[in-house]
Design an enzyme around this catalytic site. Structure first.
Site, PDB file in Angstrom:
ATOM      1  N   HIS A  10      42.821  32.064  45.156  1.00 17.62           N
ATOM      2  CA  HIS A  10      43.951  32.981  45.391  1.00 17.62           C
ATOM      3  C   HIS A  10      43.481  34.429  45.570  1.00 17.62           C
ATOM      4  CE1 HIS A  10      44.057  33.777  40.910  1.00 17.62           C
ATOM      5  NE2 HIS A  10      44.419  34.955  41.338  1.00 17.62           N
ATOM      6  N   SER A  40      40.957  36.989  37.088  1.00 18.93           N
ATOM      7  CA  SER A  40      40.928  35.795  37.937  1.00 18.93           C
ATOM      8  C   SER A  40      39.561  35.591  38.567  1.00 18.93           C
ATOM      9  CB  SER A  40      41.940  35.924  39.067  1.00 18.93           C
ATOM     10  OG  SER A  40      43.177  35.530  38.606  1.00 18.93           O
ATOM     11  N   GLY A  41      39.170  34.339  38.666  1.00 17.78           N
ATOM     12  CA  GLY A  41      37.887  34.004  39.279  1.00 17.78           C
ATOM     13  C   GLY A  41      36.740  34.060  38.289  1.00 17.78           C
ATOM     14  N   ASP A  70      42.721  25.890  42.743  1.00 15.67           N
ATOM     15  CA  ASP A  70      42.488  27.334  42.921  1.00 15.67           C
ATOM     16  C   ASP A  70      40.999  27.657  42.731  1.00 15.67           C
ATOM     17  OD1 ASP A  70      42.842  30.032  43.190  1.00 15.67           O
ATOM     18  OD2 ASP A  70      43.767  30.327  41.222  1.00 15.67           O
ATOM     19  N   GLY A 125      43.347  40.501  36.978  1.00 13.89           N
ATOM     20  CA  GLY A 125      42.035  41.081  37.296  1.00 13.89           C
ATOM     21  C   GLY A 125      40.896  40.227  36.755  1.00 13.89           C
TER      22      GLY A 125
HETATM   23  N1  ARG Z   1      46.165  35.622  38.226  1.00  7.50           N
HETATM   24  C1  ARG Z   1      45.478  36.599  37.449  1.00  7.50           C
HETATM   25  C2  ARG Z   1      44.503  37.361  38.347  1.00  7.50           C
HETATM   26  O1  ARG Z   1      44.642  37.283  39.580  1.00  7.50           O
HETATM   27  C3  ARG Z   1      44.835  35.994  36.209  1.00  7.50           C
HETATM   28  C4  ARG Z   1      45.884  35.806  35.190  1.00  7.50           C
HETATM   29  C5  ARG Z   1      45.399  35.142  33.943  1.00  7.50           C
HETATM   30  N2  ARG Z   1      46.498  35.223  33.030  1.00  7.50           N
HETATM   31  C6  ARG Z   1      46.504  34.759  31.793  1.00  7.50           C
HETATM   32  N3  ARG Z   1      47.528  34.944  31.057  1.00  7.50           N
HETATM   33  N4  ARG Z   1      45.497  34.058  31.310  1.00  7.50           N
HETATM   34  O2  ARG Z   1      43.681  38.136  37.912  1.00  7.50           O
END
Ligand code: ARG
Length: 483
Positions: free
Chosen positions: A99, A240-241, A145, A238
């Protein structure tokens, strides 16, 4: 970006921290760190940074990791803006969340910053050669993802960055195992992002517990969840990944990557653990992609732009064009000509993309010098980062679940461009041609800044729509009324 990278290579080679590279094509091969299929050393943390993760450290609100604590943790930047975390899994491969690239799959716009060293040694920034999102990634549900990113140059074995281990079996450690998460993500929901890497220990939860906590949006076949039902400790926007790793005990403990940070419902909220893409179930896809024969993929724009068609004789298929020759069923001579033509055609499309990129850089520079112009401001956010709704699953079944636009949604900063001293071109092989190329490019496209910015926004999308957004994303934007 290439110029900066070349200068960086030359400086490190002059300091004897990395071997001295040859300019341009072909890309370097790391002498020690191996890309698959040869398994190299993995998952080893630097001495002195181990056992420092406090049991209740947290990314949300919590503790900074010591420098170099997570040698495989990398940062992905889009147009110079940090956007996501990533994990080094081989000398030239980074695993991250698919994503992160929704709306911006043009490899020319992305760079990866490798981990800094345990004594604060400066982190290296490497251009991206290729982005391979999982073909079954679903941006609506965040199913699958996962994306592989190939670096333009492999990491040097002499540097601080080291790959993590990938799971060898499809099974994960049992529920309750304390694993680690790390990243630069937000310190709390909708809060500012961390300046330094943060880390936390989180227990893996069973698929049943995850389903009960997160509802049908949680697909156990490709997602796992980890964290505390009491809330308070979690990954956030932030992150993510980034990695979810568990230690494999033994005389030489190794960290194995079981999850990649994907999504959550808020950050650290009670009853809402974080969701991670299950790496173990993608083992075969990962192996297949990383060990694919060099020319089994269509050449990337970065490869094609590094190739100089004038210098290559037509009789032998130029390395980046070999892919097209394989596709051709006819006699060898005719095929080579056809492959060459196809290759040149794609290279021209890449030049257009690169022109769009240069245009963006010029606009950034102009914006820094003269301040934003209305048309430019309208154009810029869409190009520098995917829209906020792409950073979390847009619509999940439970109506209590909320969207988290993340701190960057509020505005766009343009990073300062560093001016490179021309004197350094002497003694840095490959730099002078790059500088000349830049000067020619700047000369040829100086007219761009004469175009009224309103017209430019339109022209830009006409030049390379697929480089920045797909038609469905445009439609989605129109529906949501976002820039
Ligand atoms: N989708 C988020 C990103 O793009 C990561 C979110 C993780 N959230 C959580 N509650 N563990 O950085």
């Amino acid at each position: 970006m290439e110029i900066q990278h070349r200068l960086h290579e030359c400086r490190s080679c002059a300091n004897h921290t990395t071997p001295c590279p040859a300019p341009g094509w072909p890309r370097l091969q790391a002498p020690l760190l191996q890309d698959p299929p040869e398994p190299g050393p993995c998952g080893e943390r630097h001495p002195g940074t181990v056992n420092v993760t406090r049991a209740h450290g947290r990314i949300v609100g919590g503790n900074a990791a010591p420098p170099g604590a997570w040698p495989w943790l990398v940062r992905l930047q889009l147009g110079g803006q940090p956007l996501c975390g990533g994990v080094l899994v081989a000398a030239s491969w980074v695993l991250t969340a698919a994503h992160c690239f929704a709306g911006a799959q043009n490899e020319l716009l992305w760079t990866v910053t490798l981990a800094e060293g345990p004594r604060g040694e400066k982190a290296e920034e490497v251009p991206v050669n290729r982005i391979l999102p999982h073909p079954k990634f679903d941006p609506r549900t965040f199913h699958n993802d996962l994306a592989l990113v190939q670096l333009w140059t492999p990491v040097s074995p002499a540097g601080a960055a080291r790959p993590v281990c990938l799971p060898q079996e499809p099974q994960e450690p049992p529920a309750g195992t304390a694993c680690a998460i790390a990243g630069w993500g937000a310190l709390f929901e909708d809060g500012p992002e961390a300046e330094a890497v943060r880390e936390a220990r989180v227990p893996l939860l069973s698929p049943d517990t995850c389903r009960r906590a997160l509802g049908p949006g949680l697909r156990p076949s490709s997602m796992l969840c980890a964290g505390y039902l009491a809330g308070g400790i979690d990954s956030c926007q932030g992150d993510s990944g980034g990695p979810l790793t568990c230690s494999e005990p033994g005389p030489h403990p190794r960290e194995v990557l079981y999850g990649v940070t994907s999504w959550g419902d808020g950050c650290g909220e009670p009853g809402k653990p974080g969701v991670y893409t299950r790496v173990a179930v993608f083992k075969d896809w990962l192996q297949e992609q990383m060990s694919a024969a060099p020319f089994s993929h269509e050449p990337s724009c970065r490869e094609l732009l590094a190739w100089n068609p004038k210098e290559e004789p037509l009789a032998e298929a130029a390395p980046p064009c070999a892919f097209y020759a394989h596709l051709c069923p006819g006699p060898a001579g005719a095929c080579e000509r056809l492959a060459h033509q196809q290759c040149l055609q794609r290279r021209r499309r890449c030049e257009l993309r690169s022109l769009a990129h240069t245009l963006l850089e010029l606009l950034r520079g102009a914006q820094e010098l003269f301040g934003p112009r209305p048309g430019v401001r309208r154009l810029a956010p869409a190009l520098t980062r995917p829209a906020p709704w792409l950073r979390d699953p847009p619509r999940r079944p439970s109506h209590e679940q909320r969207l988290h636009p993340g701190p960057r949604a509020a505005g766009t900063r343009f990073p300062k461009r560093r001016s490179e001293p021309r004197a350094e071109a002497n003694g840095c092989p490959g730099l002078e041609p790059l500088l000349q190329k830049l000067a020619t490019l700047q000369g040829t496209h100086a007219w761009i800044l004469q175009v009224p910015s309103e017209r430019l926004a339109m022209d830009f999308h006409e030049v390379g729509p697929q480089a920045f957004q797909t038609p469905s994303q445009c439609a989605q934007k129109a529906r949501l009324g976002q820039p």
